[in-house]
Design a protein around this motif. Sequence first.
Motif, short mmCIF file in Angstrom:
data_model
loop_
_atom_site.label_atom_id
_atom_site.label_comp_id
_atom_site.label_asym_id
_atom_site.label_seq_id
_atom_site.Cartn_x
_atom_site.Cartn_y
_atom_site.Cartn_z
N CYS A 30 19.95 -4.63 -21.77
CA CYS A 30 18.94 -5.35 -20.98
C CYS A 30 19.57 -6.55 -20.27
N ASN A 31 20.36 -7.33 -21.00
CA ASN A 31 20.97 -8.53 -20.41
C ASN A 31 22.03 -8.17 -19.37
N LYS A 32 22.72 -7.05 -19.61
CA LYS A 32 23.72 -6.63 -18.62
C LYS A 32 23.04 -6.27 -17.31
N ALA A 33 21.91 -5.58 -17.39
CA ALA A 33 21.15 -5.25 -16.18
C ALA A 33 20.63 -6.53 -15.52
N LEU A 34 20.17 -7.48 -16.34
CA LEU A 34 19.63 -8.74 -15.82
C LEU A 34 20.70 -9.57 -15.13
N MET A 35 21.89 -9.64 -15.73
CA MET A 35 22.93 -10.52 -15.20
C MET A 35 23.77 -9.84 -14.12
N PHE A 40 21.20 -12.71 -12.49
CA PHE A 40 20.74 -13.84 -13.29
C PHE A 40 21.81 -14.15 -14.34
N PRO A 41 22.78 -15.05 -14.04
CA PRO A 41 23.94 -15.23 -14.92
C PRO A 41 23.82 -16.36 -15.94
N PHE A 42 22.60 -16.85 -16.19
CA PHE A 42 22.43 -18.08 -16.99
C PHE A 42 22.26 -17.73 -18.48
N ALA A 43 23.37 -17.40 -19.12
CA ALA A 43 23.35 -16.87 -20.49
C ALA A 43 22.89 -17.89 -21.52
N THR A 44 23.38 -19.13 -21.41
CA THR A 44 23.06 -20.14 -22.42
C THR A 44 21.58 -20.53 -22.37
N TYR A 220 12.86 -16.34 -8.88
CA TYR A 220 12.32 -15.52 -9.96
C TYR A 220 11.31 -14.52 -9.40
N ASP A 221 11.82 -13.35 -8.99
CA ASP A 221 10.91 -12.31 -8.53
C ASP A 221 10.35 -11.55 -9.74
N PRO A 222 9.33 -10.73 -9.56
CA PRO A 222 8.67 -10.06 -10.70
C PRO A 222 9.63 -9.22 -11.55
N GLY A 226 10.26 -9.88 -15.43
CA GLY A 226 9.99 -8.78 -16.36
C GLY A 226 11.15 -8.53 -17.32
N PHE A 227 12.38 -8.54 -16.78
CA PHE A 227 13.55 -8.34 -17.63
C PHE A 227 13.78 -9.53 -18.57
N ILE A 228 13.48 -10.75 -18.10
CA ILE A 228 13.61 -11.93 -18.97
C ILE A 228 12.63 -11.82 -20.14
N ILE A 229 11.39 -11.43 -19.86
CA ILE A 229 10.39 -11.27 -20.92
C ILE A 229 10.82 -10.17 -21.90
N LEU A 230 11.32 -9.05 -21.37
CA LEU A 230 11.80 -7.96 -22.23
C LEU A 230 12.96 -8.43 -23.09
#
Length: 349
Positions: A30-35, A40-44, A220-222, A226-230
């Motif tokens: 999930c995070n790999k798809a997000l980043m 969205f590279p803000f891991a911390t 922050y598009d939908p 959505g991926f952040i919430i997931l």
Amino acid sequence: MKMGEMSGFQLGVVGALFLSVASSVSIVICNKALMSNLGFPFATTLTSWHLMVTYCTLFVAQRLNLFENKSIEMKTVVLFGLLNGVSIGLLNLSLGFNSVGFYQMTKLAIIPFTVLLETIFLKKQFSQKIKCSLFLLLVGVAIASVTDLQLNFVGTVLSLLAIVTTCVGQILTNTIQKKLNVSSTQLLYQSSPFQAAILFLSGPFVDEYLTSKHVFAHKYDPIVVGFIILSCIIAVSVNFSTFLVIGKTSPVTYQVLGHLKTCLVLGFGYTLLHDPFTERNIIGIFIAVCGMGLYSYFCTQETKRKQSGDLLGSQIKDKDGAPLLGVKSMVHQDKDSHEVKKSPKDSLV
């Protein structure tokens, strides 16, 4: 421990391990798809949101009486939470200042350093068979995942600090649960606010330094939301299973499990995300899986041997206990009568 209790404990360990692997692999994908795909590279900062959602979830669960809150000394909880928060931040900084290959070496170094700390400070003994299986595991993961090694002074210092804080944090997770008799849920509930706080305060600065972008200026598009919430929902399971596995097993076992996750992520990355996959990856994963299998086998054998020894010792103690108890009770009676006779004298004095 009775046979039924032992079976229940083993099922609990297997369940914790399965939950940890499934949730960790899911959140990595999930995070790999997000980043990587959504930029969205803000891991911390994302990790601080994970911990906030985890705390809120546990708060609701505690209010619904799904678990009992147990008070822990505030100083212990604060220091533990801050240590774990700093550990996560240092690992992210280590990745930012080092090559991916050196970062993987940093993660590999956590196992031998944990073994060293537990041997020195906790007097824990590791057999030669377990040490050899761990070495085989580390060699396999290194072959499968480590590529280039580019050294720099700042990156090396950050990696060393990340190793130390991670090892100490995981050892404390295990020690606190056992010494204070608290569950993984209770410890996570108490410490997650402090972990979230330090990462929420430092995360935007760390992420901006590493990416040259500000997290709150991101669009922050939908789909991103959505991926952040997931990611946050999966993180609740990841954080819970981490504390659960370390509490039920050991920090070393948790690190071994972490390298299994690395192998699975490589496999899923090739299958689902079509990442490059070479013969070297296959050989490394095979060696690592062999090392994990041997580690699990040797740990199981040593556990059975220890249980047999404890059972034999208990039987001998029960067999010899009656006459000793009889003698002991007579001695106590004589001692008590002697103390009764002396008591008037003692009271006068």
